[in-house]
Design an enzyme around this catalytic site. Sequence first.
Site, short mmCIF file in Angstrom:
data_model
loop_
_atom_site.label_atom_id
_atom_site.label_comp_id
_atom_site.label_asym_id
_atom_site.label_seq_id
_atom_site.Cartn_x
_atom_site.Cartn_y
_atom_site.Cartn_z
N GLY A 50 46.45 20.66 -69.75
CA GLY A 50 47.86 20.43 -70.09
C GLY A 50 48.18 18.96 -69.81
N ALA A 51 48.84 18.32 -70.77
CA ALA A 51 48.97 16.86 -70.73
C ALA A 51 49.57 16.31 -69.43
CB ALA A 51 49.76 16.39 -71.95
N ARG A 83 39.14 13.09 -71.10
CA ARG A 83 39.71 13.74 -72.29
C ARG A 83 40.54 12.69 -73.03
NH1 ARG A 83 42.18 19.58 -71.67
NH2 ARG A 83 41.46 19.63 -73.83
N ASP A 225 50.68 16.71 -76.66
CA ASP A 225 49.75 15.88 -75.87
C ASP A 225 49.95 14.41 -76.12
OD1 ASP A 225 48.38 18.66 -76.14
OD2 ASP A 225 47.43 17.64 -74.45
N LYS A 236 47.85 21.33 -79.11
CA LYS A 236 46.71 22.25 -79.22
C LYS A 236 46.43 22.67 -80.65
CE LYS A 236 44.48 23.18 -76.76
NZ LYS A 236 43.21 22.41 -76.70
O1 MRU Z 1 43.40 21.67 -74.07
P1 MRU Z 1 44.62 21.86 -73.23
O2 MRU Z 1 44.76 23.24 -72.67
O3 MRU Z 1 44.74 20.79 -72.16
O4 MRU Z 1 45.80 21.64 -74.24
C1 MRU Z 1 47.11 21.74 -73.76
C2 MRU Z 1 48.14 21.65 -74.81
O5 MRU Z 1 47.86 21.42 -75.96
C3 MRU Z 1 49.55 21.76 -74.36
O6 MRU Z 1 50.34 22.38 -75.32
C4 MRU Z 1 50.07 20.34 -74.11
O7 MRU Z 1 49.24 19.66 -73.22
C5 MRU Z 1 51.44 20.34 -73.59
S1 MRU Z 1 51.48 20.84 -71.93
C6 MRU Z 1 53.01 20.79 -71.30
#
Ligand code: MRU
Length: 329
Positions: A50-51, A83, A225, A236
């Site tokens: 999560g970002a 990442r 993100d 995502k």
């Molecule tokens: O691959 P991830 O689980 O890190 O991807 C997360 C997402 O795409 C979330 O929707 C995004 O980071 C927003 S989190 C508040």
Amino acid sequence: MTQAAFRTLAYEPGRLTLLDQTRLPREETYVDLTHLEEVARAIETMVVRGAPAIGIAAAYGIAVAAREGLDLAEADRRLRRTRPTAVNLFWALDRMQRRWHAGADTAALEAEGHAIYAEEVEASRKMGEHGAALIPDGATVLTHCNAGALATAELGTALAVIRAAHAQGKHIKVVADETRPVLQGARLTAWELMRDGIDVTLIADGAVAHLASRGEITCAVTGADRIAANGDAANKIGTHGVACILNAYGRPFYVAAPWSTVDERLASGADIEIEERSADEVTTVFGVRVAPEGVKVRNPAFDVTPAKWIHRIITERGAVPPGELISGG
Ligand code: MRU
């Protein structure tokens, strides 16, 4: 506002503790990390994801490296390679870098990590307030992936909006899609909302259009993100499809993210680097192979939703149409 009853990240001098998200919902296990390399691996393997949470973990990673007496420039480079898509990682590392370039000692770097954490909590709270106004009483809100307390310091982004609407007494139902291939919706969003007593229904990713076509979705709220200056938003994989479906059926699609997710240097989403992850995530489910050996696989972890399909971008500064994000920010 309802507070999530777990701690995604916690730092005390020299030790970063993470709720291991790879084991949820079967096990609620916490891991203690005392080495920079462990923090980098935890980000890569999505123990923390999560970002905003990735950004906070990276900031604390620099603090851990300082405690270890490591070369901070090398630690910084290692964390930047974990990442590529969530800009929060680079935003947090830039901030830490400015501090150690200015001669900050270990305690000051730790304080900067805590400041980033606290600011993200406050941003979530404000996003919740701004976003809840967009959610009508009785709404069924679709969300994708996990943009909750597990993806941030506390509360979340999209789920902060849902939590705030729920706390205001609105009768909200949430539909979470499972979010293949890593299943953040099924494993994390469903777990997190059920713990808070918020009504959540899990669906397969392919069921979104069916429910929308029958008028069973009021609106969608997702996280992001990286958001480009024109409002294009990376999130995502599958988010772009959800936005297309909501627009096709005349329902609003909202993105909630803190300002640390906005990358003003990028004119449009075309310039956002999209992480490609291992083929195993697609060919196997919990270690069980579901595709033939040797099949060709693509596994882009994110996609970019064009600004034209986003009705409002909700940040701690307000909820605005994408075109007004920078001017109105
Ligand atoms: O691959 P991830 O689980 O890190 O991807 C997360 C997402 O795409 C979330 O929707 C995004 O980071 C927003 S989190 C508040």
